[in-house]
Design a protein around this motif. Structure first.
Motif, short mmCIF file in Angstrom:
data_model
loop_
_atom_site.label_atom_id
_atom_site.label_comp_id
_atom_site.label_asym_id
_atom_site.label_seq_id
_atom_site.Cartn_x
_atom_site.Cartn_y
_atom_site.Cartn_z
N ARG A 151 0.83 -1.20 0.00
CA ARG A 151 0.00 0.00 0.00
C ARG A 151 0.87 1.25 0.00
NH1 ARG A 151 -3.94 -1.84 4.97
NH2 ARG A 151 -5.67 -2.68 3.75
N TYR A 152 0.36 2.30 -0.63
CA TYR A 152 1.05 3.59 -0.64
C TYR A 152 0.57 4.46 0.53
CZ TYR A 152 2.54 2.57 -5.42
OH TYR A 152 3.10 1.99 -6.53
N VAL A 153 1.49 5.19 1.14
CA VAL A 153 1.12 6.20 2.13
C VAL A 153 0.95 7.51 1.37
CG1 VAL A 153 1.82 7.46 4.20
CG2 VAL A 153 2.33 5.03 3.99
N GLN A 154 -0.31 7.86 1.09
CA GLN A 154 -0.61 9.05 0.31
C GLN A 154 -1.36 10.11 1.10
OE1 GLN A 154 -1.51 8.04 -4.05
NE2 GLN A 154 -2.40 6.28 -2.99
N SER A 155 -1.71 9.81 2.34
CA SER A 155 -2.55 10.72 3.12
C SER A 155 -2.33 10.49 4.60
CB SER A 155 -4.02 10.48 2.78
OG SER A 155 -4.41 9.18 3.22
N THR A 156 -2.88 11.39 5.41
CA THR A 156 -2.80 11.22 6.86
C THR A 156 -3.48 9.94 7.34
OG1 THR A 156 -2.61 13.61 7.18
CG2 THR A 156 -3.31 12.31 9.08
N PRO A 157 -4.68 9.58 6.83
CA PRO A 157 -5.26 8.30 7.24
C PRO A 157 -4.37 7.10 6.90
CG PRO A 157 -6.94 9.69 6.29
CD PRO A 157 -5.64 10.38 6.04
N ASP A 158 -3.73 7.13 5.74
CA ASP A 158 -2.80 6.05 5.39
C ASP A 158 -1.67 5.96 6.42
OD1 ASP A 158 -4.27 5.62 3.07
OD2 ASP A 158 -2.87 6.74 1.80
N ALA A 159 -1.13 7.11 6.79
CA ALA A 159 -0.04 7.14 7.77
C ALA A 159 -0.51 6.64 9.13
CB ALA A 159 0.53 8.55 7.88
N ALA A 160 -1.70 7.06 9.53
CA ALA A 160 -2.25 6.63 10.82
C ALA A 160 -2.40 5.11 10.87
CB ALA A 160 -3.59 7.32 11.08
N ARG A 161 -2.90 4.52 9.79
CA ARG A 161 -3.05 3.07 9.73
C ARG A 161 -1.71 2.38 9.95
NH1 ARG A 161 -5.03 2.02 4.31
NH2 ARG A 161 -2.83 2.18 3.76
N SER A 162 -0.66 2.91 9.35
CA SER A 162 0.66 2.33 9.50
C SER A 162 1.18 2.50 10.93
CB SER A 162 1.63 2.97 8.51
OG SER A 162 2.92 2.40 8.62
N LEU A 163 1.01 3.69 11.50
CA LEU A 163 1.52 3.97 12.84
C LEU A 163 0.82 3.14 13.90
CD1 LEU A 163 1.96 7.82 12.50
CD2 LEU A 163 3.80 6.15 12.86
N ILE A 164 -0.46 2.94 13.75
CA ILE A 164 -1.22 2.15 14.72
C ILE A 164 -0.75 0.70 14.74
CG2 ILE A 164 -3.54 1.19 15.16
CD1 ILE A 164 -4.64 3.91 14.16
N ALA A 165 -0.19 0.24 13.64
CA ALA A 165 0.19 -1.16 13.50
C ALA A 165 1.51 -1.51 14.17
CB ALA A 165 0.26 -1.53 12.02
N THR A 166 2.24 -0.54 14.69
CA THR A 166 3.55 -0.81 15.28
C THR A 166 3.79 0.06 16.51
OG1 THR A 166 5.94 -0.70 14.89
CG2 THR A 166 4.58 0.85 13.65
N PRO A 167 4.51 -0.46 17.51
CA PRO A 167 4.89 0.37 18.65
C PRO A 167 6.16 1.19 18.41
CG PRO A 167 5.60 -1.87 19.03
CD PRO A 167 4.84 -1.88 17.72
N ALA A 168 6.78 1.03 17.24
CA ALA A 168 8.06 1.70 16.97
C ALA A 168 7.92 3.22 17.09
CB ALA A 168 8.56 1.34 15.57
N HIS A 169 8.95 3.84 17.64
CA HIS A 169 8.96 5.30 17.72
C HIS A 169 9.03 5.92 16.32
CE1 HIS A 169 11.21 9.24 18.36
NE2 HIS A 169 10.06 9.43 18.94
N VAL A 170 9.85 5.32 15.46
CA VAL A 170 9.98 5.81 14.08
C VAL A 170 9.87 4.64 13.11
CG1 VAL A 170 11.31 7.21 12.47
CG2 VAL A 170 11.67 7.49 14.92
#
Length: 246
Positions: free
Chosen positions: A126-145
């Protein structure tokens, strides 16, 4: 430690060489590859051999969708990309193809996650093209970065403890501190085929001590890279787009 992070090299020897030289000049101590070593460009053998050598010296890498396409017929792409993949498949040795096939989809290192596309479902590309896309990715991991590529356009997103999102396009060569208390998704531009309107090759530096990321741009010999594409009989569009970063 100062990390140099490369994504989407796409067999562009001239851009890859320029970014490696820039990273060395700026004191990078370790190299991270976010995938897509091949596809589009005219020097897949050299690019893969260089990556193998650097990984033997301590670099780490994850697999991109073009790397997978070379080794798996199940991946389908647009006609230009598919033509490059089929040509690349015939150029790489069995050992080079095996190297690409055996790369992991993700790697975790301390408080960092490396992935080609995004963290929620790496195998779906999947492409990260928007804030919702980014949020979905961030929620999936506890990583700081989380560091990713795939879209060929640099961006930086963050999420607070209350799930408030921020997003912006970073300015090249200006360090940004990735503050604690937020999660961050650093989307890198492309080394070998930028698509943000700037033809300069893109990579990033990340200081693990200060938690500062710097998005870097490096001019390179676009004429030579385009010539390699054309002389190998690949679609002209793959060469033309290098000059405009699209």
């Amino acid at each position: 430690m100062l990390l140099a992070i490369f994504s989407d090299i796409h067999a562009n020897r001239q851009a890859f060489s320029a970014c490696l030289e820039s990273a060395r000049t700026r004191g990078a101590q370790r190299i991270i590859f976010l995938g897509d070593f091949v596809g589009y460009g005219g020097d897949p053998e050299w690019t893969v051999d260089t990556a193998i050598r650097l990984i033997a010296d301590g670099a780490v890498a994850v697999r991109g969708n073009h790397d997978q396409a070379v080794t798996s017929a199940s991946e389908s792409m647009n006609p230009d990309a598919q033509a490059a993949i089929e040509w690349t498949r015939g150029r790489l040795s069995a050992a080079q193809r095996r190297f690409l096939a055996e790369l992991p989809l993700t790697l975790e290192e301390d408080d960092r996650l490396y992935v080609h596309s995004e963290a929620s479902s790496p195998q779906r590309w999947r492409y990260v093209q928007s804030t919702p896309d980014a949020a979905r990715s961030l929620i999936a991991t506890p990583a700081h970065v989380t560091f990713c590529g795939h879209i060929h356009r640099p961006a930086l997103y963050s999420m607070s403890a209350t799930a408030k999102m921020t997003s912006f396009v970073p300015t090249a060569h200006v360090p940004i501190q990735l503050l604690r208390g937020r999660q961050w998704l650093a989307v890198l531009g492309s080394v070998g085929q930028p698509r943000d309107g700037d033809p300069a090759a893109a990579y990033a530096l990340y200081d693990t001590s200060s938690r500062e990321i710097t998005y870097c741009r490096v001019p390179y010999d676009v004429d030579a890279a385009a010539a390699r594409i054309r002389e190998n009989g690949l679609p002209d569009r793959l060469a033309d787009r290098l000059f405009v970063g699209r």
